[in-house]
Scaffold this motif. Sequence first.
Motif, short mmCIF file in Angstrom:
data_model
loop_
_atom_site.label_atom_id
_atom_site.label_comp_id
_atom_site.label_asym_id
_atom_site.label_seq_id
_atom_site.Cartn_x
_atom_site.Cartn_y
_atom_site.Cartn_z
N UNK A 39 -32.02 15.97 4.94
CA UNK A 39 -32.63 15.17 3.87
C UNK A 39 -33.24 16.10 2.83
N UNK A 40 -32.91 15.84 1.57
CA UNK A 40 -33.49 16.59 0.45
C UNK A 40 -34.28 15.58 -0.38
N UNK A 44 -42.09 12.34 -5.20
CA UNK A 44 -43.02 11.91 -4.15
C UNK A 44 -42.29 11.56 -2.86
N UNK A 45 -41.43 12.45 -2.38
CA UNK A 45 -40.71 12.20 -1.14
C UNK A 45 -39.50 11.31 -1.29
N UNK A 46 -39.09 11.00 -2.52
CA UNK A 46 -37.91 10.17 -2.75
C UNK A 46 -36.66 10.97 -2.48
N UNK A 47 -35.73 10.39 -1.76
CA UNK A 47 -34.48 11.06 -1.44
C UNK A 47 -33.75 11.38 -2.73
N UNK A 48 -33.25 12.62 -2.83
CA UNK A 48 -32.62 13.10 -4.07
C UNK A 48 -31.38 12.27 -4.42
N UNK A 137 -36.45 19.52 -2.35
CA UNK A 137 -37.03 20.26 -1.23
C UNK A 137 -36.42 19.74 0.06
N UNK A 138 -35.95 20.67 0.90
CA UNK A 138 -35.40 20.30 2.20
C UNK A 138 -36.55 19.90 3.11
N UNK A 145 -33.34 23.18 -2.40
CA UNK A 145 -31.90 23.03 -2.19
C UNK A 145 -31.31 22.31 -3.39
N UNK A 146 -30.06 22.64 -3.70
CA UNK A 146 -29.36 21.98 -4.80
C UNK A 146 -28.59 20.79 -4.25
N UNK A 147 -28.54 19.73 -5.03
CA UNK A 147 -27.78 18.54 -4.66
C UNK A 147 -26.96 18.12 -5.88
N UNK A 148 -25.64 18.08 -5.71
CA UNK A 148 -24.76 17.62 -6.78
C UNK A 148 -24.59 16.11 -6.63
#
Length: 160
Positions: A39-40, A44-48, A137-138, A145-148
Amino acid sequence: MEKNKAGVSPVIATVLLISMVVVIALIIFVWFRNINKEAITKFDGTNVELVCSDVTFESSYSSGELYILNSGNVPFYSIKMRIFTAGSYETTDLQDVANSNWPDKGLNPGGTFSSTTLSSYIGGAEKVLLIPVLVGISEDTGEEKLYTCTDEFAQELAIE
């Protein structure tokens, strides 16, 4: 009692049972592996993955110059360009393109980017998709971490 009854030999039956158990175990393994993705999170803790729908930007390509404006409230780290030509495509990171002046920390809300060095990449393209890349943030390691984002959130570049 008849002696000419035909049936499956015990060896074949055992091989079939073992192969069915192995196939079922592989299916369950793959299923659990996909459930346990890292999970990234962003903000405020929202999933990317959910933040991708909030990314808004405007882009245009005219006379060999690419313009991008981050018109939303979400900063994005980079943009991947999926360039379609003659029935195939190539994906490249805008940040990695030679002579690119992409900001080191990404494009903040209200930020703009322009480049005249991309004509060799975009020039003969039939279609170009711009896909935002976010940084989060992981939850496992606490590292960035990067998320495409998926193609669903890509924007087609208007080539003039």
